[in-house]
Design a protein around this motif. Structure first.
Motif, PDB file in Angstrom:
ATOM      1  N   PHE A  74       1.034  -1.103   0.132  1.00 39.22           N
ATOM      2  CA  PHE A  74       0.027  -0.042  -0.026  1.00 39.22           C
ATOM      3  C   PHE A  74       0.891   1.276   0.077  1.00 39.22           C
ATOM      4  O   PHE A  74       1.529   1.423   0.923  1.00 39.22           O
ATOM      5  N   VAL A  97       2.944   0.471   3.460  1.00 37.28           N
ATOM      6  CA  VAL A  97       2.813  -0.788   4.016  1.00 37.28           C
ATOM      7  C   VAL A  97       3.108  -1.750   3.187  1.00 37.28           C
ATOM      8  O   VAL A  97       2.374  -1.855   2.221  1.00 37.28           O
ATOM      9  N   ALA A 116       1.791  -5.218   2.738  1.00 35.36           N
ATOM     10  CA  ALA A 116       1.037  -5.941   3.427  1.00 35.36           C
ATOM     11  C   ALA A 116       1.158  -7.667   3.113  1.00 35.36           C
ATOM     12  O   ALA A 116       0.985  -8.402   3.991  1.00 35.36           O
ATOM     13  N   SER A 137      -3.328  -9.940  13.785  1.00 34.08           N
ATOM     14  CA  SER A 137      -4.178  -8.767  13.233  1.00 34.08           C
ATOM     15  C   SER A 137      -3.096  -8.126  12.380  1.00 34.08           C
ATOM     16  O   SER A 137      -2.055  -7.700  13.053  1.00 34.08           O
ATOM     17  N   GLY A 138      -3.482  -7.796  11.204  1.00 36.93           N
ATOM     18  CA  GLY A 138      -2.500  -7.125  10.444  1.00 36.93           C
ATOM     19  C   GLY A 138      -1.429  -7.732   9.586  1.00 36.93           C
ATOM     20  O   GLY A 138      -0.574  -6.964   8.963  1.00 36.93           O
ATOM     21  N   CYS A 139      -1.527  -9.124   9.791  1.00 35.40           N
ATOM     22  CA  CYS A 139      -0.563  -9.803   8.881  1.00 35.40           C
ATOM     23  C   CYS A 139      -0.847  -9.955   7.517  1.00 35.40           C
ATOM     24  O   CYS A 139      -0.015 -10.741   6.727  1.00 35.40           O
ATOM     25  N   GLY A 140      -2.213  -9.408   6.992  1.00 31.16           N
ATOM     26  CA  GLY A 140      -2.392  -9.531   5.648  1.00 31.16           C
ATOM     27  C   GLY A 140      -3.376 -10.922   5.340  1.00 31.16           C
ATOM     28  O   GLY A 140      -3.443 -10.803   4.033  1.00 31.16           O
ATOM     29  N   LYS A 141      -4.123 -10.920   6.245  1.00 29.74           N
ATOM     30  CA  LYS A 141      -5.051 -12.256   5.891  1.00 29.74           C
ATOM     31  C   LYS A 141      -6.034 -11.768   4.815  1.00 29.74           C
ATOM     32  O   LYS A 141      -6.452 -12.308   3.882  1.00 29.74           O
ATOM     33  N   THR A 142      -6.758 -10.627   5.401  1.00 28.77           N
ATOM     34  CA  THR A 142      -7.739  -9.934   4.382  1.00 28.77           C
ATOM     35  C   THR A 142      -7.226  -9.719   3.118  1.00 28.77           C
ATOM     36  O   THR A 142      -8.023  -9.730   1.928  1.00 28.77           O
ATOM     37  N   THR A 143      -5.980  -9.143   2.871  1.00 32.78           N
ATOM     38  CA  THR A 143      -5.485  -8.597   1.598  1.00 32.78           C
ATOM     39  C   THR A 143      -5.435 -10.048   0.898  1.00 32.78           C
ATOM     40  O   THR A 143      -5.645 -10.086  -0.478  1.00 32.78           O
ATOM     41  N   GLU A 153     -13.466 -13.987   8.337  1.00 34.64           N
ATOM     42  CA  GLU A 153     -13.921 -13.906   9.762  1.00 34.64           C
ATOM     43  C   GLU A 153     -15.459 -13.883   9.762  1.00 34.64           C
ATOM     44  O   GLU A 153     -15.939 -12.923  10.483  1.00 34.64           O
ATOM     45  N   HIS A 175      -9.455 -15.831  13.611  1.00 34.04           N
ATOM     46  CA  HIS A 175      -8.633 -15.372  14.491  1.00 34.04           C
ATOM     47  C   HIS A 175      -8.542 -16.296  15.519  1.00 34.04           C
ATOM     48  O   HIS A 175      -7.729 -16.289  16.567  1.00 34.04           O
TER      49      HIS A 175
HETATM   50  N1  LIG Z   1      -6.589   0.197   2.101  1.00 35.86           N
HETATM   51  C1  LIG Z   1      -5.218   0.329   2.771  1.00 35.86           C
HETATM   52  N2  LIG Z   1      -4.209   1.157   2.738  1.00 35.86           N
HETATM   53  C2  LIG Z   1      -3.190   1.288   3.636  1.00 35.86           C
HETATM   54  N3  LIG Z   1      -2.869   0.161   4.121  1.00 35.86           N
HETATM   55  C3  LIG Z   1      -3.620  -0.967   4.102  1.00 35.86           C
HETATM   56  C4  LIG Z   1      -4.719  -0.881   3.765  1.00 35.86           C
HETATM   57  N4  LIG Z   1      -5.557  -2.282   4.007  1.00 35.86           N
HETATM   58  C5  LIG Z   1      -4.700  -2.740   4.726  1.00 35.86           C
HETATM   59  N5  LIG Z   1      -3.746  -2.065   5.023  1.00 35.86           N
HETATM   60  C6  LIG Z   1      -2.347  -2.587   5.679  1.00 35.86           C
HETATM   61  O1  LIG Z   1      -1.978  -3.836   5.297  1.00 35.86           O
HETATM   62  C7  LIG Z   1      -1.740  -4.695   6.323  1.00 35.86           C
HETATM   63  C8  LIG Z   1      -2.550  -5.976   6.314  1.00 35.86           C
HETATM   64  O2  LIG Z   1      -3.787  -5.670   6.358  1.00 35.86           O
HETATM   65  P1  LIG Z   1      -4.886  -6.868   6.441  1.00 35.86           P
HETATM   66  O3  LIG Z   1      -6.154  -6.166   6.537  1.00 35.86           O
HETATM   67  O4  LIG Z   1      -4.759  -7.665   5.039  1.00 35.86           O
HETATM   68  O5  LIG Z   1      -4.694  -7.520   7.769  1.00 35.86           O
HETATM   69  P2  LIG Z   1      -5.598  -8.602   8.455  1.00 35.86           P
HETATM   70  O6  LIG Z   1      -4.479  -9.856   8.559  1.00 35.86           O
HETATM   71  O7  LIG Z   1      -6.743  -8.985   7.522  1.00 35.86           O
HETATM   72  O8  LIG Z   1      -5.620  -8.142   9.696  1.00 35.86           O
HETATM   73  P3  LIG Z   1      -6.851  -8.320  10.902  1.00 35.86           P
HETATM   74  O9  LIG Z   1      -6.758  -9.725  11.385  1.00 35.86           O
HETATM   75  O10 LIG Z   1      -7.016  -7.290  11.673  1.00 35.86           O
HETATM   76  O11 LIG Z   1      -8.271  -8.234   9.956  1.00 35.86           O
HETATM   77  C9  LIG Z   1      -2.138  -3.950   7.642  1.00 35.86           C
HETATM   78  O12 LIG Z   1      -0.674  -3.408   8.203  1.00 35.86           O
HETATM   79  C10 LIG Z   1      -2.793  -2.658   7.163  1.00 35.86           C
HETATM   80  O13 LIG Z   1      -2.530  -1.618   7.971  1.00 35.86           O
END
Ligand SMILES: Nc1ncnc2c1ncn2[C@@H]1O[C@H](COP(=O)(O)OP(=O)(O)OP(=O)(O)O)[C@@H](O)[C@H]1O
Ligand SMILES: [Mg+2]
Lengths: 269, 263
Positions: free
Chosen positions: B13, B22, B24, B44-50, B162, B195
């Motif tokens: 990002f 970032v 991701a 949280s924040g390790c990129g799962k949603t990405t 989730e 989670h």
């Molecule tokens: N639209 C965005 N713009 C900037 N940074 C982003 C964006 N979306 C996600 N990130 C960053 O990318 C990283 C991974 O985000 P992601 O949502 O994939 O995490 P996650 O593992 O799903 O977290 P969670 O368990 O909290 O849902 C995070 O550090 C987040 O801050």
């Protein structure tokens, strides 16, 4: 037993029911106060006619009228101006607001225009409209239209923006086309704010009515009030104000009903 | 050729204003097969949603490719259904219409729609609530609607970010079993983010453990606890078996090196 919605910590449900009673009592007290100050002769009828005087004036305005038109004819002229402006605003501001919400280009183009004229008092640009459009009905409707347009357009845009991203993405995974997303997701999702915008907009419409009827009008509630002022006919002025207020209030009530019927989910998510 | 392949995928990002860029996801290589139940876990924040969004087509990688049947994914598609954590049902439609929505979008005939909607509602146990407004349902029931809606169009992949995260423990267990039932009967590829380590171990046939900053895949574990459950073993017995506990502790050690407990 019937199901009752749980009261929230701010007692918002509780207040909604109680306020009706409070409002009724307040209105009644105001009328009593009005009656008292006139009946006791504390204020001269020239400045404040009594409730009875206004009531009989209302009857008189209905039958004989004032300034060559009955109250109904004045009201009809004003209603036509306000509601044709309102209808025009609905037809243009809602689609443009949607467009502004989904398209950065549209927002870029329209935003400065709307944001510039929106805070201007209608009286400030009334002369310009008269120069451009003359003093006929068109100028009046356009002036009111401009006042209604901005709030409707901006709240439509805000409504479109408020639709959760997840809903749009969900629709996309379900195979929705752009048009289907707009029709089934964006418009219903924006509807609560569109309706709020319409309520605010029509309010501005009534506010602007009197300004629109200041110039070369021969009928209309705003005209009637302004004209009566020249003859110091305070009872007509007061009656006119009450009629405008009554119509606007009634329409707002109607909009609230419409809201409850069209967007029962508002505030439920 | 794998059904789904992440080939050397990175997502960055870009920096905006005061925020730094970032990373991701970095160096993601992952293959998924048609009938797997893949669970992704990590802090949280390790990129799962990405990771899931890439497969859904909600975003594209900064580097590398995500392929389905060898073709790059370019956007959302009906063969990839999604169940969201929240906010994704349409409160202006009733339960039936929500489930029907995808079929309406795809211009399926009214008759075929009706039959399919009944089928999907029965699957998630909501036949009696077809005419309710979605906001009149409990959180667990709303998620069932979300699942039924995603299933209605018979996608090849079910993406779940989730979906059970906001539910209480009991409802959660019931829905875990529902998802397993759906997976077992439909043999779709399911990608589930969670989670809860216990949920991950219990449900997956493949567990992807991720670590943050930058988001990477730490290790991929094959699992078979869910097959045992489907074969008839008791859920509690599975979750308290020595193998289950040993693996749980191992994964806990990876994603939570110092402290213990849930994420
Ligand atoms: N639209 C965005 N713009 C900037 N940074 C982003 C964006 N979306 C996600 N990130 C960053 O990318 C990283 C991974 O985000 P992601 O949502 O994939 O995490 P996650 O593992 O799903 O977290 P969670 O368990 O909290 O849902 C995070 O550090 C987040 O801050
Ligand atoms: Mg996430």
């Amino acid at each position: 037993m019937t199901g009752q919605p749980v009261k929230d910590p701010l007692f918002r449900h509780y207040l909604a029911r109680k306020t009706l009673l409070i409002s009724l009592v307040t209105s009644l007290l105001l009328v009593v106060l009005w009656w008292l100050v006139t009946a006791m002769g504390w204020v001269k009828p020239l400045f404040l006619p009594s409730p009875g005087q206004v009531l009989s004036k209302l009857g008189e305005l209905f039958s004989t009228g004032f300034a060559n038109a009955t109250l109904w004819e004045h009201a009809r002229a004003s209603l036509f101006r306000v509601f044709s402006a309102f209808a025009l605003a609905c037809l243009t501001a809602i689609p443009l607001g949607i467009f502004m919400g989904i398209h950065d280009l549209a927002k870029g183009i329209l935003d400065p225009v709307i944001e510039f004229y929106r805070p201007l008092p209608p009286l400030a640009y009334l002369p310009l409209i008269i120069i451009w459009l003359g003093i006929g009905e068109t100028a009046k409707v356009v002036l009111i239209y401009l006042a209604v347009f901005a709030p409707v357009c901006l709240s439509t845009r805000a409504g479109v923006r408020s639709v959760a991203r997840e809903k749009i993405l969900a629709a996309a995974t379900l195979g929705a086309s752009r048009a289907q997303i707009i029709r089934h997701i964006v418009i219903p999702g924006a509807l609560p704010e569109i309706l709020t915008g319409l309520r605010v907009g029509i309010g501005f419409g009534w506010t602007t009515l009197v300004a629109a009827e200041m110039v070369a009008a021969t009928s209309g509630l705003g005209f009637m009030v302004l004209n009566a002022k020249d003859f110091l006919a305070t009872d007509v002025v007061l009656t006119g104000i009450l009629v405008i207020g009554g119509i606007a209030y009634g329409f707002d009530m109607f909009m609230r009903l419409l809201e409850r019927w069209l967007v029962p989910w508002k505030g439920q998510e | 050729m794998s059904f789904i392949a992440y080939e050397d995928v990175s997502v960055v990002f870009p920096a905006t204003g005061k925020k730094e860029a970032v990373t991701a996801l970095e160096d993601i290589h992952l293959q998924l097969e048609p009938t797997e139940l893949v669970v992704v876990i990590g802090r949280s924040g390790c990129g799962k949603t990405t990771l899931l969004n890439l497969l859904a087509g909600f975003m594209s990688p900064s580097k590398g490719r995500v392929l389905m049947d060898g073709l790059p994914i370019v956007g959302p598609g009906v063969e990839r259904g999604a169940v969201f954590q929240k906010n994704a049902l349409m409160p202006w439609f009733n339960v039936r219409k929500n489930v029907e929505l995808g079929l309406i979008f795809q211009k399926i005939s009214a008759e075929a729609r009706k039959a399919r909607v009944e089928e999907c509602l029965a699957w998630v146990g909501l036949e009696e609530f077809a005419n309710h407004r979605v906001y009149e349902l409990s959180g667990g029931m709303q998620q069932r609607v979300g699942i039924a809606r995603a299933l209605a169009g018979d996608p090849r992949i079910l993406l779940m970010d989730e979906p059970l995260g906001a539910l209480d423990a009991l409802t959660r267990e019931t829905l875990q079993e529902l998802v397993l039932d759906i997976w077992n009967k439909s043999h779709k590829l399911i990608l589930l983010i969670t989670h809860s380590i216990e949920e991950a171990l219990f449900m997956g046939t493949k567990l992807v453990v991720m670590t943050p900053r930058p988001g990477r895949i730490h290790k991929v574990y094959p699992l078979d606890f869910c097959q045992k459950f489907i074969a008839g073993d008791d859920a509690r017995a599975i979750k308290s078996s020595p193998e289950f506990i040993a693996l749980r502790e191992e994964i806990m050690g990876v994603i939570h090196p110092k402290e213990g407990g849930a994420l």
